[in-house]
Motif scaffolding. Structure first.
Motif, PDB file in Angstrom:
ATOM      1  N   GLN A   1       0.862  -1.175   0.000  1.00 12.87           N
ATOM      2  CA  GLN A   1       0.000   0.000   0.000  1.00 12.87           C
ATOM      3  C   GLN A   1       0.898   1.224   0.000  1.00 12.87           C
ATOM      4  O   GLN A   1       2.026   1.164   0.491  1.00 12.87           O
ATOM      5  CB  GLN A   1      -0.871   0.038   1.257  1.00 12.87           C
ATOM      6  CG  GLN A   1      -1.897  -1.046   1.372  1.00 12.87           C
ATOM      7  CD  GLN A   1      -3.106  -0.792   0.510  1.00 12.87           C
ATOM      8  OE1 GLN A   1      -3.455   0.344   0.205  1.00 12.87           O
ATOM      9  NE2 GLN A   1      -3.757  -1.848   0.098  1.00 12.87           N
ATOM     10  N   ASP A   2       0.406   2.323  -0.517  1.00 12.31           N
ATOM     11  CA  ASP A   2       1.109   3.597  -0.385  1.00 12.31           C
ATOM     12  C   ASP A   2       0.731   4.155   0.982  1.00 12.31           C
ATOM     13  O   ASP A   2      -0.447   4.437   1.223  1.00 12.31           O
ATOM     14  CB  ASP A   2       0.687   4.551  -1.504  1.00 12.31           C
ATOM     15  CG  ASP A   2       1.308   5.927  -1.414  1.00 12.31           C
ATOM     16  OD1 ASP A   2       1.872   6.291  -0.355  1.00 12.31           O
ATOM     17  OD2 ASP A   2       1.212   6.668  -2.398  1.00 12.31           O
ATOM     18  N   PRO A   3       1.703   4.321   1.909  1.00  9.24           N
ATOM     19  CA  PRO A   3       1.322   4.792   3.250  1.00  9.24           C
ATOM     20  C   PRO A   3       0.698   6.179   3.265  1.00  9.24           C
ATOM     21  O   PRO A   3      -0.010   6.536   4.211  1.00  9.24           O
ATOM     22  CB  PRO A   3       2.619   4.772   4.047  1.00  9.24           C
ATOM     23  CG  PRO A   3       3.712   4.558   3.080  1.00  9.24           C
ATOM     24  CD  PRO A   3       3.126   4.073   1.786  1.00  9.24           C
ATOM     25  N   GLY A   4       0.922   6.974   2.209  1.00 12.23           N
ATOM     26  CA  GLY A   4       0.328   8.303   2.138  1.00 12.23           C
ATOM     27  C   GLY A   4      -0.979   8.344   1.373  1.00 12.23           C
ATOM     28  O   GLY A   4      -1.698   9.344   1.430  1.00 12.23           O
ATOM     29  N   ALA A   5      -1.302   7.262   0.659  1.00 11.54           N
ATOM     30  CA  ALA A   5      -2.535   7.209  -0.140  1.00 11.54           C
ATOM     31  C   ALA A   5      -3.011   5.763  -0.250  1.00 11.54           C
ATOM     32  O   ALA A   5      -3.008   5.176  -1.337  1.00 11.54           O
ATOM     33  CB  ALA A   5      -2.292   7.812  -1.522  1.00 11.54           C
ATOM     34  N   PRO A   6      -3.422   5.174   0.864  1.00 13.91           N
ATOM     35  CA  PRO A   6      -3.861   3.777   0.833  1.00 13.91           C
ATOM     36  C   PRO A   6      -5.213   3.637   0.136  1.00 13.91           C
ATOM     37  O   PRO A   6      -5.948   4.622  -0.009  1.00 13.91           O
ATOM     38  CB  PRO A   6      -3.989   3.427   2.315  1.00 13.91           C
ATOM     39  CG  PRO A   6      -4.363   4.725   2.953  1.00 13.91           C
ATOM     40  CD  PRO A   6      -3.585   5.767   2.187  1.00 13.91           C
ATOM     41  N   ASP A   7      -5.538   2.396  -0.266  1.00 11.86           N
ATOM     42  CA  ASP A   7      -6.857   2.198  -0.867  1.00 11.86           C
ATOM     43  C   ASP A   7      -7.936   2.321   0.212  1.00 11.86           C
ATOM     44  O   ASP A   7      -7.657   2.309   1.415  1.00 11.86           O
ATOM     45  CB  ASP A   7      -6.927   0.896  -1.655  1.00 11.86           C
ATOM     46  CG  ASP A   7      -6.857  -0.374  -0.814  1.00 11.86           C
ATOM     47  OD1 ASP A   7      -7.437  -0.422   0.291  1.00 11.86           O
ATOM     48  OD2 ASP A   7      -6.235  -1.342  -1.284  1.00 11.86           O
ATOM     49  N   VAL A   8      -9.162   2.456  -0.229  1.00 11.41           N
ATOM     50  CA  VAL A   8     -10.290   2.733   0.671  1.00 11.41           C
ATOM     51  C   VAL A   8     -10.463   1.638   1.720  1.00 11.41           C
ATOM     52  O   VAL A   8     -10.672   1.922   2.898  1.00 11.41           O
ATOM     53  CB  VAL A   8     -11.585   2.951  -0.143  1.00 11.41           C
ATOM     54  CG1 VAL A   8     -12.802   3.039   0.763  1.00 11.41           C
ATOM     55  CG2 VAL A   8     -11.473   4.196  -1.001  1.00 11.41           C
ATOM     56  N   ALA A   9     -10.382   0.383   1.305  1.00 10.30           N
ATOM     57  CA  ALA A   9     -10.588  -0.722   2.247  1.00 10.30           C
ATOM     58  C   ALA A   9      -9.509  -0.735   3.330  1.00 10.30           C
ATOM     59  O   ALA A   9      -9.796  -0.968   4.508  1.00 10.30           O
ATOM     60  CB  ALA A   9     -10.610  -2.054   1.503  1.00 10.30           C
ATOM     61  N   TYR A  10      -8.274  -0.463   2.936  1.00 12.46           N
ATOM     62  CA  TYR A  10      -7.165  -0.450   3.888  1.00 12.46           C
ATOM     63  C   TYR A  10      -7.356   0.675   4.905  1.00 12.46           C
ATOM     64  O   TYR A  10      -7.241   0.461   6.113  1.00 12.46           O
ATOM     65  CB  TYR A  10      -5.853  -0.282   3.119  1.00 12.46           C
ATOM     66  CG  TYR A  10      -4.599  -0.478   3.925  1.00 12.46           C
ATOM     67  CD1 TYR A  10      -4.096  -1.753   4.164  1.00 12.46           C
ATOM     68  CD2 TYR A  10      -3.887   0.598   4.419  1.00 12.46           C
ATOM     69  CE1 TYR A  10      -2.918  -1.943   4.879  1.00 12.46           C
ATOM     70  CE2 TYR A  10      -2.709   0.422   5.137  1.00 12.46           C
ATOM     71  CZ  TYR A  10      -2.234  -0.850   5.364  1.00 12.46           C
ATOM     72  OH  TYR A  10      -1.070  -1.028   6.074  1.00 12.46           O
ATOM     73  N   LEU A  11      -7.666   1.861   4.426  1.00  8.97           N
ATOM     74  CA  LEU A  11      -7.875   2.994   5.324  1.00  8.97           C
ATOM     75  C   LEU A  11      -9.076   2.748   6.239  1.00  8.97           C
ATOM     76  O   LEU A  11      -9.023   3.035   7.437  1.00  8.97           O
ATOM     77  CB  LEU A  11      -8.058   4.286   4.524  1.00  8.97           C
ATOM     78  CG  LEU A  11      -8.214   5.553   5.342  1.00  8.97           C
ATOM     79  CD1 LEU A  11      -7.035   5.773   6.292  1.00  8.97           C
ATOM     80  CD2 LEU A  11      -8.379   6.756   4.422  1.00  8.97           C
ATOM     81  N   SER A  12     -10.141   2.189   5.712  1.00  4.92           N
ATOM     82  CA  SER A  12     -11.320   1.890   6.531  1.00  4.92           C
ATOM     83  C   SER A  12     -10.972   0.917   7.653  1.00  4.92           C
ATOM     84  O   SER A  12     -11.434   1.068   8.790  1.00  4.92           O
ATOM     85  CB  SER A  12     -12.438   1.301   5.672  1.00  4.92           C
ATOM     86  OG  SER A  12     -12.914   2.267   4.773  1.00  4.92           O
ATOM     87  N   PHE A  13     -10.152  -0.081   7.322  1.00  5.47           N
ATOM     88  CA  PHE A  13      -9.724  -1.057   8.323  1.00  5.47           C
ATOM     89  C   PHE A  13      -8.969  -0.370   9.455  1.00  5.47           C
ATOM     90  O   PHE A  13      -9.168  -0.675  10.637  1.00  5.47           O
ATOM     91  CB  PHE A  13      -8.866  -2.125   7.643  1.00  5.47           C
ATOM     92  CG  PHE A  13      -8.447  -3.270   8.524  1.00  5.47           C
ATOM     93  CD1 PHE A  13      -9.324  -3.870   9.419  1.00  5.47           C
ATOM     94  CD2 PHE A  13      -7.165  -3.781   8.425  1.00  5.47           C
ATOM     95  CE1 PHE A  13      -8.923  -4.944  10.214  1.00  5.47           C
ATOM     96  CE2 PHE A  13      -6.752  -4.849   9.212  1.00  5.47           C
ATOM     97  CZ  PHE A  13      -7.629  -5.427  10.107  1.00  5.47           C
ATOM     98  N   TRP A  14      -8.129   0.600   9.136  1.00 10.20           N
ATOM     99  CA  TRP A  14      -7.384   1.331  10.157  1.00 10.20           C
ATOM    100  C   TRP A  14      -8.272   2.283  10.958  1.00 10.20           C
ATOM    101  O   TRP A  14      -7.871   2.764  12.011  1.00 10.20           O
ATOM    102  CB  TRP A  14      -6.208   2.098   9.557  1.00 10.20           C
ATOM    103  CG  TRP A  14      -5.009   1.232   9.404  1.00 10.20           C
ATOM    104  CD1 TRP A  14      -4.506   0.713   8.242  1.00 10.20           C
ATOM    105  CD2 TRP A  14      -4.146   0.763  10.445  1.00 10.20           C
ATOM    106  NE1 TRP A  14      -3.389  -0.049   8.504  1.00 10.20           N
ATOM    107  CE2 TRP A  14      -3.143  -0.029   9.849  1.00 10.20           C
ATOM    108  CE3 TRP A  14      -4.115   0.940  11.822  1.00 10.20           C
ATOM    109  CZ2 TRP A  14      -2.134  -0.646  10.587  1.00 10.20           C
ATOM    110  CZ3 TRP A  14      -3.112   0.330  12.556  1.00 10.20           C
ATOM    111  CH2 TRP A  14      -2.134  -0.448  11.940  1.00 10.20           C
TER     112      TRP A  14
END
Length: 137
Positions: free
Chosen positions: A6-19
């Motif tokens: 993942q790009d730590p500055g621009a993650p995909d939606v699912a990854y960011l939602s998980f966090w």
């Protein structure tokens, strides 16, 4: 073996939602002998600033390990898992003691975990400058 960068500055939606969901995480630091020290923590992820934050007590082992690495920071990783979903953030960590940085970390913790952290006059924040992210949200 498959990797899931993942790009730590621009993650995909699912990854960011998980966090943004409430999950207990782990922080891995290295002891002076090089062995891993893995502890449960609450983590907040700020992709806009490319930072992960962990609030901690000044005298904790995790804080001592980061401080012992010097001004350039300690290489650390934070991770969370929920069934088949998992996420890891990595980068150099430093300990910040400035009241405004600690307050921001506490605010973000309360937002993610649904309650303010308990009062702690010895609180500091471990800030991780994110260089790598991976996982499946």
């Amino acid at each position: 073996m498959a990797t899931y960068p993942q790009d730590p500055g621009a993650p995909d939606v699912a990854y960011l939602s998980f966090w943004r969901e409430r999950h207990l995480c782990t922080l891995t630091t290295l002891r002076p002998d090089g062995s891993p020290h893995v502890v449960p923590v609450g983590v907040t992820y700020d992709p806009g600033a490319r930072l992960a934050r962990v609030i901690a007590s000044r005298g904790s082992a995790k804080v001592r390990h980061v401080v012992a690495s010097g001004p350039d920071g300690a290489r650390v990783a934070v991770c969370q898992v929920d069934g088949r979903r998992w996420a890891t953030l990595e980068g150099p960590a430093v300990v910040r003691t400035e009241p405004e940085r600690v307050a921001e970390a506490e605010r973000r913790y309360a937002e993610r975990y649904g309650h303010a952290p308990r009062p702690n006059p010895s609180r500091v924040v471990i800030e991780i400058a994110l260089t790598r992210a991976m996982g499946r949200g």
